[in-house]
Design a protein around this motif. Structure first.
Motif, mmCIF file in Angstrom:
data_model
loop_
_atom_site.group_PDB
_atom_site.id
_atom_site.type_symbol
_atom_site.label_atom_id
_atom_site.label_comp_id
_atom_site.label_asym_id
_atom_site.label_seq_id
_atom_site.Cartn_x
_atom_site.Cartn_y
_atom_site.Cartn_z
ATOM 1 N N ARG A 273 15.824 13.649 70.266
ATOM 2 C CA ARG A 273 16.381 13.187 68.997
ATOM 3 C C ARG A 273 16.166 14.215 67.894
ATOM 4 N NH1 ARG A 273 14.681 6.746 68.665
ATOM 5 N NH2 ARG A 273 16.219 5.987 70.172
ATOM 6 N N ARG A 274 14.977 14.807 67.850
ATOM 7 C CA ARG A 274 14.702 15.822 66.827
ATOM 8 C C ARG A 274 15.613 17.028 67.016
ATOM 9 N NH1 ARG A 274 9.288 14.231 67.890
ATOM 10 N NH2 ARG A 274 9.004 16.024 69.280
ATOM 11 N N LEU A 275 15.855 17.400 68.266
ATOM 12 C CA LEU A 275 16.708 18.548 68.544
ATOM 13 C C LEU A 275 18.148 18.277 68.125
ATOM 14 C CD1 LEU A 275 16.971 21.349 69.742
ATOM 15 C CD2 LEU A 275 17.306 20.311 71.992
ATOM 16 N N ARG A 276 18.656 17.102 68.415
ATOM 17 C CA ARG A 276 20.020 16.770 68.033
ATOM 18 C C ARG A 276 20.165 16.743 66.511
ATOM 19 N NH1 ARG A 276 23.337 14.208 71.998
ATOM 20 N NH2 ARG A 276 22.321 14.125 74.042
ATOM 21 N N VAL A 279 20.400 20.254 65.309
ATOM 22 C CA VAL A 279 21.725 20.817 65.561
ATOM 23 C C VAL A 279 22.713 20.331 64.511
ATOM 24 C CG1 VAL A 279 23.688 20.754 67.156
ATOM 25 C CG2 VAL A 279 21.381 21.176 68.025
ATOM 26 N N LEU A 280 22.660 19.047 64.175
ATOM 27 C CA LEU A 280 23.564 18.512 63.160
ATOM 28 C C LEU A 280 23.298 19.164 61.801
ATOM 29 C CD1 LEU A 280 25.808 16.543 62.516
ATOM 30 C CD2 LEU A 280 24.083 14.758 62.171
ATOM 31 N N GLU A 281 22.041 19.407 61.476
ATOM 32 C CA GLU A 281 21.710 20.064 60.216
ATOM 33 C C GLU A 281 22.196 21.505 60.207
ATOM 34 O OE1 GLU A 281 17.532 19.415 60.012
ATOM 35 O OE2 GLU A 281 17.724 17.425 59.083
ATOM 36 N N LEU A 328 20.106 11.258 64.628
ATOM 37 C CA LEU A 328 19.612 10.424 63.530
ATOM 38 C C LEU A 328 19.504 11.315 62.306
ATOM 39 C CD1 LEU A 328 18.626 7.531 62.964
ATOM 40 C CD2 LEU A 328 16.301 8.366 63.318
ATOM 41 N N LEU A 329 20.284 11.025 61.299
ATOM 42 C CA LEU A 329 20.337 11.860 60.106
ATOM 43 C C LEU A 329 19.638 11.149 58.963
ATOM 44 C CD1 LEU A 329 21.494 14.588 59.177
ATOM 45 C CD2 LEU A 329 23.478 13.359 58.320
ATOM 46 N N GLY A 330 18.781 11.882 58.260
ATOM 47 C CA GLY A 330 18.063 11.311 57.133
ATOM 48 C C GLY A 330 18.971 11.141 55.933
ATOM 49 N N PRO A 331 18.405 10.798 54.782
ATOM 50 C CA PRO A 331 19.222 10.616 53.567
ATOM 51 C C PRO A 331 20.094 11.836 53.301
ATOM 52 C CG PRO A 331 16.976 9.878 53.188
ATOM 53 C CD PRO A 331 16.976 10.536 54.531
#
Length: 510
Positions: A273-276, A279-281, A328-331
């Motif tokens: 999850r942290r890796l994905r 990648v999104l960031e 999972l994307l933060g604010p």
């Protein structure tokens, strides 16, 4: 299992004298050997012993002596001849036969200590055999844990080791995997019953450290999984026979393997999850090539653009992840909450959204450049806000393109829009009857200024609504017939509604 009375008698050449003909009496387990010449040795016995005596103090009626031994649960009585008696006293034999106490003659040449050593050796051999069986079973369980099926293979192997069934359950009590014939209904019902009890600390659920259940022809053990204070799941085993110490050892070993596998699985999932998310960031930072390279090294890949961004509440992440690239994307974009985000081809958006079984917002198609993806994330978040309010109709997937007027809101900076809305609406939100005034203004604007439609929506008389609108106009110092004023007020109300929805969700998640 300790040696039987029959095994000890045969090994030491003990001659049966009385009380040995009843069915099953010689199958009694000998747990130790005790020697006593007391007229009442029972205070020093635990039950299950082979008691040896030479009868130094035996005389007269011996029914009381034998009765006390039977009541204590002595496995048998060995009488040593050639010391104080040349043969077993007839009174003792009669009492033993009557009470059903197995009585043996110990030959003069057989020292009592030899009987004790023999039983000790048999017990040690049995213990060694039990340990060997337990180690062998643990080895089979460990090999099962290394199979691709993981915890399911452990459960299947455990059922074979106990000669019954086994089941793996979620923390909620939902059955995750079970072998044929598993009485999961008994287990889930008991967990639910205990979960409903208040804990000893006051409040909260009372979840068991372990459970032992028994019924006609069935014995069940339930153990929690996880290293924390609260179980992360349970496993249960059942069999038609009582569990031996060896079986309990095997069950405990299975529990350790299942807990280890569960913790490792959670750690691996958290790392993925942290890796994905990273990648999104990278994509949002405009680093598309490095993002693709990271995924490629792990055997993953991004969908070909144009893509649709899906947004849902965090629990939907696992469902998204089984069908698409998800993270999972933060604010982000002024939003103060986390969201599960998926990047999918437009043709797959509806299928992936339905798999989430939760409200989902979908953006317009976009490229994977930073600007396009950032806008799409904001669109998906706004569509998610609308999806949370739907309970019927077109379902719980809301596409951004379906939202009337959302294109205008999407152009505004969220912080600036909220400040604008608060300033515009302050005169009526700080008024004593502000709830009626705000709701009335919204209904009036939604009905495009039609008094009858707005009054019917509110459930009040149109004259009441006219009075409220005059009051709103006075407090705001605005002409409600002016199109510009109506547009500003509508925009302020929409921004305020979105802020209130987000605040409510954050409060309920605490």
């Amino acid at each position: 299992m300790p040696p039987s009375l029959q095994t000890v008698a045969r090994r030491m050449n003990l001659r049966p004298v009385a009380g040995t003909t009843r069915p099953g009496v010689l199958d009694a387990a000998v747990r130790w050997v005790a020697v006593s010449e007391l007229s009442d040795p029972t205070p020093y016995l635990e039950g299950g012993e082979l008691l040896l005596t030479t009868g130094l103090r035996m005389e007269g009626d011996l029914t009381g002596y034998v009765g006390r031994l039977v009541h204590r649960g002595v496995a048998g009585l060995g009488f040593g001849v050639g010391v104080s008696h040349e043969e077993v006293p007839a009174a003792l034999a009669e009492a033993a036969e009557s009470a059903g106490l197995p009585l043996f003659e110990v030959p003069r040449e057989t020292p009592f200590i030899a009987v004790g050593k023999a039983v000790s050796e048999l017990l040690a051999a049995e213990q060694y055999d039990e340990i060997s069986r337990a180690f062998a079973a643990q080895g089979r369980l460990t090999r099962a844990a290394l199979r691709p099926e993981g915890v399911h293979a452990v459960i299947d192997r455990l059922a074979k080791e106990v000669g019954g069934w086994a089941a793996l359950l979620e923390e909620s009590g939902e059955v995750r995997h079970a072998t044929p014939g598993a009485n999961t209904a008994l287990v889930t019902a008991e967990l639910a019953r205990r979960r409903g009890r208040p804990s000893d600390a006051g409040g909260g659920d009372r979840l068991p450290a372990s459970l032992a259940l028994s019924g006609p022809g069935e014995h069940v053990v339930v153990q929690p999984l996880g290293g924390g204070a609260r179980p992360r799941g349970f496993f249960a085993v059942g069999a038609p026979h009582a569990f031996t110490p060896v079986t309990h050892t095997v069950i405990n070993a299975a529990g350790s393997l299942l807990t280890l596998a569960m913790e490792q699985g959670r750690a691996q999932l958290a790392a993925e999850r942290r890796l994905r998310t990273a990648v999104l960031e990278l994509l949002l930072a405009g680093e598309r090539e490095p993002a693709g390279a990271v995924l490629g090294a792990l055997g993953w890949r991004l969908p070909e653009p144009p893509v649709v961004v899906l947004a849902a509440d965090p629990p939907a992440l696992d469902a998204f992840g089984t069908h698409a690239f998800a993270a999972l994307l933060g604010p982000y974009g002024g939003r103060a909450e986390e969201a599960a985000v998926a990047l999918v081809p437009e043709s797959a958006a509806e299928e992936v959204a339905l798999a989430a079984r939760a409200p989902v917002g979908a953006s317009l198609p976009c490229d994977l450049d930073a600007t396009g993806l950032g806008n799409a994330l904001d669109q998906a978040g706004r569509a998610l806000d609308a999806a949370r309010g739907r309970t019927r109709g077109r379902g719980r997937l809301v596409r951004f393109g379906e939202l009337s007027g959302q294109g205008l809101l999407g152009l505004l900076d969220p912080a600036a829009a909220q400040a604008f809305a608060a300033a515009v609406l302050a005169p009526i939100t700080t008024y004593g009857s502000r709830a009626d005034l705000v709701a009335s203004l919204r209904a009036y604007l939604d009905s495009n200024g039609h008094w009858d439609a707005a009054a019917q929506q509110l459930g009040v008389h149109r004259h009441t609504l006219r009075y409220r609108m005059r009051r709103v106009a006075e407090l705001l110092g605005r002409d409600l017939d002016d199109p510009g004023t109506r547009a500003e007020l509508w925009l302020a109300l929409e921004v305020a509604r979105g802020s209130a929805t987000s605040a409510s969700r954050r409060g309920s998640s605490r």
